[in-house]
Design an enzyme around this catalytic site. Sequence first.
Site, PDB file in Angstrom:
ATOM      1  N   GLY A   1      36.538  50.633  45.300  1.00  0.00           N
ATOM      2  CA  GLY A   1      35.180  50.400  44.807  1.00  0.00           C
ATOM      3  C   GLY A   1      34.549  51.685  44.286  1.00  0.00           C
ATOM      4  O   GLY A   1      35.252  52.626  43.904  1.00  0.00           O
TER       5      GLY A   1
ATOM      6  N   VAL B   1      39.836  54.424  41.126  1.00  0.00           N
ATOM      7  CA  VAL B   1      38.661  54.284  41.976  1.00  0.00           C
ATOM      8  C   VAL B   1      37.475  54.103  41.045  1.00  0.00           C
ATOM      9  O   VAL B   1      37.473  54.612  39.925  1.00  0.00           O
ATOM     10  CB  VAL B   1      38.480  55.531  42.874  1.00  0.00           C
ATOM     11  CG1 VAL B   1      37.053  55.692  43.348  1.00  0.00           C
ATOM     12  CG2 VAL B   1      39.416  55.465  44.076  1.00  0.00           C
ATOM     13  N   CYS B   2      36.471  53.364  41.520  1.00  0.00           N
ATOM     14  CA  CYS B   2      35.219  53.235  40.771  1.00  0.00           C
ATOM     15  C   CYS B   2      35.540  52.650  39.385  1.00  0.00           C
ATOM     16  O   CYS B   2      36.432  51.802  39.251  1.00  0.00           O
ATOM     17  CB  CYS B   2      34.545  54.611  40.725  1.00  0.00           C
ATOM     18  SG  CYS B   2      32.794  54.634  40.308  1.00  0.00           S
ATOM     19  N   THR B   3      34.859  53.112  38.355  1.00  0.00           N
ATOM     20  CA  THR B   3      35.072  52.523  37.030  1.00  0.00           C
ATOM     21  C   THR B   3      36.336  53.048  36.347  1.00  0.00           C
ATOM     22  O   THR B   3      36.599  52.677  35.200  1.00  0.00           O
ATOM     23  CB  THR B   3      33.842  52.764  36.139  1.00  0.00           C
ATOM     24  OG1 THR B   3      33.496  54.152  36.211  1.00  0.00           O
ATOM     25  CG2 THR B   3      32.666  51.934  36.618  1.00  0.00           C
TER      26      THR B   3
END
Lengths: 232, 232
Positions: free
Chosen positions: A157, A107-109
């Site tokens: 995201g 998730v995310c970075t």
Amino acid sequence: MIATEQVSSLSIGIVLFPNVTQLDFTGPYEVFAKLPNVQLYLLAETPEPIRSDCGLTFLPDTTFAQAPALDVLFVPGGPGINAKMEDEKFLNFLKTQGKQARYVTAVCTGSLLLAGAGLLQGYRATTHWLSLDLLEILGVETVAQRVVIDRNRITGGGVTAGIDFGLALAAELFGEAIAQEIQLKIEYNPQPPFNSGSPQTAPAAVLARVTNASQNFQEIRRQIVQRVVTQL
Amino acid sequence: MIATEQVSSLSIGIVLFPNVTQLDFTGPYEVFAKLPNVQLYLLAETPEPIRSDCGLTFLPDTTFAQAPALDVLFVPGGPGINAKMEDEKFLNFLKTQGKQARYVTAVCTGSLLLAGAGLLQGYRATTHWLSLDLLEILGVETVAQRVVIDRNRITGGGVTAGIDFGLALAAELFGEAIAQEIQLKIEYNPQPPFNSGSPQTAPAAVLARVTNASQNFQEIRRQIVQRVVTQL
């Protein structure tokens, strides 16, 4: 979807590191913990407490060295990924687990870390909107979508996308009915008070302030990514 | 809205207890931590680690006895509220802080605790959908709404409503632009993969399973609430 009888205990490993963004994994954790027959592992290199970027501190329950072969490898993101993108020991752990895991997820970075370990090249994936171009530099086909499922790679995201990701993974693993039950239990019927959750919908001034405030940090990250890509 | 120059440091106290639901407060925490000039306190009766209902463990940073006079009192929910509904020392802490706090807030079944401390009677408020009737028994005017703002009482629905709540509180404290920036940073552009997040939208079979599975627990809670209401 995995038939329930096959799953005596499904292992999900959550990879922690200093300056992780806590909501990247506490959102999915709430979903994971409600799955039938799962064993969750909060993994870190050492047993020392891990301080998240906003201050909340977490105690890993298992070190990388003691981790079992994971069914699901899950990597959250946060400012702390910068240091881990060039940490060979950390990346080797992702590589080893990622090669054998049934699902390789982020998730995310956290997606940048998977890509840094060579685990997303040849797959479609997503990340926090501020770092989509960096994921592209790492040779990943990026998709500006909330959750991206490409074969056994599942990515979400930024930050709060972890809840959507968690429910999507729940459905992959145990079917839609289980995911829907969890959604109802956590009353995930979101109603953001503003419409500022993506660069496409945020007011221009808000987008400009957030982008400008992150510029130096993103430039440092870009330099790291450009070094990492030469090593892949 | 509080003018920034007035806010040298705004104190937000998050009240923890065993078997709290972690996402009830880790969602808002991510928002709170991005506010300008706030001091966050993870409060508990003792400094011992607090185990959440799904296993994640948190270390309080301040005990009730050492807590400053809070600007914002915030109470998450979870199965652990049952024990706290009849814990006089715990309720007295909420009463003392609630009397002087600028905002008295809760998410999920944290609202039952506020009501148990007599802090929601005469106000409109909400809670997790499974416990709305119990909040009503406690003499609170319930509203089946994601976030309810009534004067200085702000309450949110179940678990994930904490993120909507956090952004609503951010806007109350610092204005919409700050809240919108935080929403963009945490990419809060939710896209649940299913439409099962409320009893109104969940498939009937899913609703029936969740309701049936919670029946015994909710009955125990109802008995507690009925005892509590006679003491109010």
